[in-house]
Design a protein around this motif. Structure first.
Motif, PDB file in Angstrom:
ATOM      1  N   GLY A 198       0.803  -1.219   0.000  1.00 11.66           N
ATOM      2  CA  GLY A 198       0.000   0.000   0.000  1.00 11.66           C
ATOM      3  C   GLY A 198       0.835   1.269   0.000  1.00 11.66           C
ATOM      4  N   GLU A 199       2.140   1.103  -0.022  1.00 16.86           N
ATOM      5  CA  GLU A 199       3.070   2.234  -0.076  1.00 16.86           C
ATOM      6  C   GLU A 199       3.728   2.226  -1.457  1.00 16.86           C
ATOM      7  N   CYS A 200       3.726   3.349  -2.134  1.00 17.91           N
ATOM      8  CA  CYS A 200       4.330   3.444  -3.467  1.00 17.91           C
ATOM      9  C   CYS A 200       5.819   3.092  -3.384  1.00 17.91           C
ATOM     10  N   VAL A 201       6.269   2.218  -4.272  1.00 14.33           N
ATOM     11  CA  VAL A 201       7.672   1.797  -4.258  1.00 14.33           C
ATOM     12  C   VAL A 201       8.616   2.898  -4.724  1.00 14.33           C
ATOM     13  N   ASP A 202       8.078   3.936  -5.370  1.00 13.09           N
ATOM     14  CA  ASP A 202       8.919   5.032  -5.849  1.00 13.09           C
ATOM     15  C   ASP A 202       8.949   6.200  -4.870  1.00 13.09           C
ATOM     16  N   CYS A 203       7.771   6.752  -4.552  1.00 14.88           N
ATOM     17  CA  CYS A 203       7.724   7.973  -3.732  1.00 14.88           C
ATOM     18  C   CYS A 203       7.404   7.713  -2.263  1.00 14.88           C
ATOM     19  N   GLY A 242      -8.694   2.856  -3.470  1.00 17.70           N
ATOM     20  CA  GLY A 242      -9.434   2.475  -4.670  1.00 17.70           C
ATOM     21  C   GLY A 242      -8.544   1.812  -5.704  1.00 17.70           C
ATOM     22  N   ARG A 243      -7.311   2.281  -5.816  1.00 15.93           N
ATOM     23  CA  ARG A 243      -6.357   1.667  -6.764  1.00 15.93           C
ATOM     24  C   ARG A 243      -6.018   0.253  -6.318  1.00 15.93           C
ATOM     25  N   LEU A 244      -5.795   0.072  -5.016  1.00 14.39           N
ATOM     26  CA  LEU A 244      -5.487  -1.262  -4.506  1.00 14.39           C
ATOM     27  C   LEU A 244      -6.694  -2.196  -4.620  1.00 14.39           C
ATOM     28  N   GLU A 245      -7.881  -1.631  -4.521  1.00 17.52           N
ATOM     29  CA  GLU A 245      -9.086  -2.436  -4.683  1.00 17.52           C
ATOM     30  C   GLU A 245      -9.180  -2.940  -6.125  1.00 17.52           C
ATOM     31  N   ALA A 246      -8.893  -2.054  -7.073  1.00 18.71           N
ATOM     32  CA  ALA A 246      -8.968  -2.412  -8.499  1.00 18.71           C
ATOM     33  C   ALA A 246      -7.775  -3.268  -8.933  1.00 18.71           C
ATOM     34  N   ARG A 247      -6.601  -2.950  -8.406  1.00 18.56           N
ATOM     35  CA  ARG A 247      -5.356  -3.647  -8.787  1.00 18.56           C
ATOM     36  C   ARG A 247      -4.585  -3.976  -7.517  1.00 18.56           C
ATOM     37  N   PRO A 248      -4.930  -5.064  -6.837  1.00 17.90           N
ATOM     38  CA  PRO A 248      -4.269  -5.379  -5.562  1.00 17.90           C
ATOM     39  C   PRO A 248      -2.753  -5.513  -5.672  1.00 17.90           C
ATOM     40  N   GLU A 249      -2.259  -5.785  -6.863  1.00 14.14           N
ATOM     41  CA  GLU A 249      -0.817  -5.947  -7.055  1.00 14.14           C
ATOM     42  C   GLU A 249      -0.119  -4.624  -7.351  1.00 14.14           C
ATOM     43  N   ALA A 250      -0.851  -3.525  -7.377  1.00 10.66           N
ATOM     44  CA  ALA A 250      -0.267  -2.219  -7.721  1.00 10.66           C
ATOM     45  C   ALA A 250       0.879  -1.873  -6.772  1.00 10.66           C
ATOM     46  N   ALA A 251       1.996  -1.489  -7.360  1.00 11.62           N
ATOM     47  CA  ALA A 251       3.184  -1.150  -6.583  1.00 11.62           C
ATOM     48  C   ALA A 251       3.390   0.358  -6.487  1.00 11.62           C
ATOM     49  N   ARG A 252       2.690   1.105  -7.336  1.00 10.11           N
ATOM     50  CA  ARG A 252       2.912   2.550  -7.416  1.00 10.11           C
ATOM     51  C   ARG A 252       1.609   3.316  -7.320  1.00 10.11           C
ATOM     52  N   CYS A 253       1.723   4.548  -6.847  1.00  7.55           N
ATOM     53  CA  CYS A 253       0.578   5.455  -6.889  1.00  7.55           C
ATOM     54  C   CYS A 253       0.328   5.817  -8.359  1.00  7.55           C
ATOM     55  N   VAL A 254      -0.790   6.412  -8.637  1.00  2.06           N
ATOM     56  CA  VAL A 254      -1.158   6.721 -10.023  1.00  2.06           C
ATOM     57  C   VAL A 254      -0.117   7.623 -10.688  1.00  2.06           C
ATOM     58  N   GLN A 255       0.353   8.637  -9.975  1.00  2.00           N
ATOM     59  CA  GLN A 255       1.317   9.575 -10.559  1.00  2.00           C
ATOM     60  C   GLN A 255       2.633   8.881 -10.927  1.00  2.00           C
ATOM     61  N   CYS A 256       3.154   8.071 -10.015  1.00  2.00           N
ATOM     62  CA  CYS A 256       4.420   7.379 -10.296  1.00  2.00           C
ATOM     63  C   CYS A 256       4.242   6.333 -11.394  1.00  2.00           C
ATOM     64  N   GLN A 257       3.089   5.665 -11.432  1.00  2.90           N
ATOM     65  CA  GLN A 257       2.841   4.691 -12.491  1.00  2.90           C
ATOM     66  C   GLN A 257       2.768   5.386 -13.844  1.00  2.90           C
ATOM     67  N   GLU A 281       5.206   4.664 -17.076  1.00  4.59           N
ATOM     68  CA  GLU A 281       4.695   4.292 -18.387  1.00  4.59           C
ATOM     69  C   GLU A 281       5.132   5.270 -19.470  1.00  4.59           C
ATOM     70  N   ARG A 282       5.247   6.548 -19.143  1.00  4.98           N
ATOM     71  CA  ARG A 282       5.718   7.543 -20.126  1.00  4.98           C
ATOM     72  C   ARG A 282       7.169   7.302 -20.510  1.00  4.98           C
ATOM     73  N   ARG A 283       7.976   6.759 -19.579  1.00  8.99           N
ATOM     74  CA  ARG A 283       9.383   6.501 -19.845  1.00  8.99           C
ATOM     75  C   ARG A 283       9.601   5.321 -20.773  1.00  8.99           C
TER      76      ARG A 283
END
Length: 111
Positions: free
Chosen positions: A77-82, A89-104, A108-110
């Protein structure tokens, strides 16, 4: 049941489903038969499609295993970047999410 236990249970269920899917996909060889060259091309395309699905499922599996590791070490539940909290809500939709929306989005832009 606390949130870490609920997350672990959900992630383990996801992992079992992914493993089952990979097993099914990996166990489906493209049938070899007398065929025209057009059919042979179609078989190759089918094999490529199956391989792409296995590759995507394997990447998803890695993300779930990594999320289980974060549950175990207390950083789920803690962003691996920031290091800011990943929205519930992000964890509910994507329990495997490692990043907050901004860092993700930045990641992806990189690509």
């Amino acid at each position: 049941m606390d949130s870490a236990t609920a997350a672990r249970d959900r992630l383990k269920t996801m992992l079992a489903e992914i493993d089952r899917s990979i097993g099914i996909l990996a166990g489906e060889p493209v049938a070899v038969r007398d065929r025209s060259s057009a059919d042979a091309g179609s078989d190759l395309t089918d094999a490529d499609r199956v391989q792409a699905m296995v590759t995507a499922a394997s990447a998803h599996r890695r993300a779930v295993v990594e999320a289980l590791g974060r549950v175990d070490d207390g950083t789920y539940g803690e962003c691996v970047d920031c290091r800011k909290p990943v929205p519930e809500g992000r964890l509910e939709a994507r329990p495997e999410a490692a990043r907050c929306v901004q860092c993700q989005s930045r990641k992806e832009r990189r690509r």
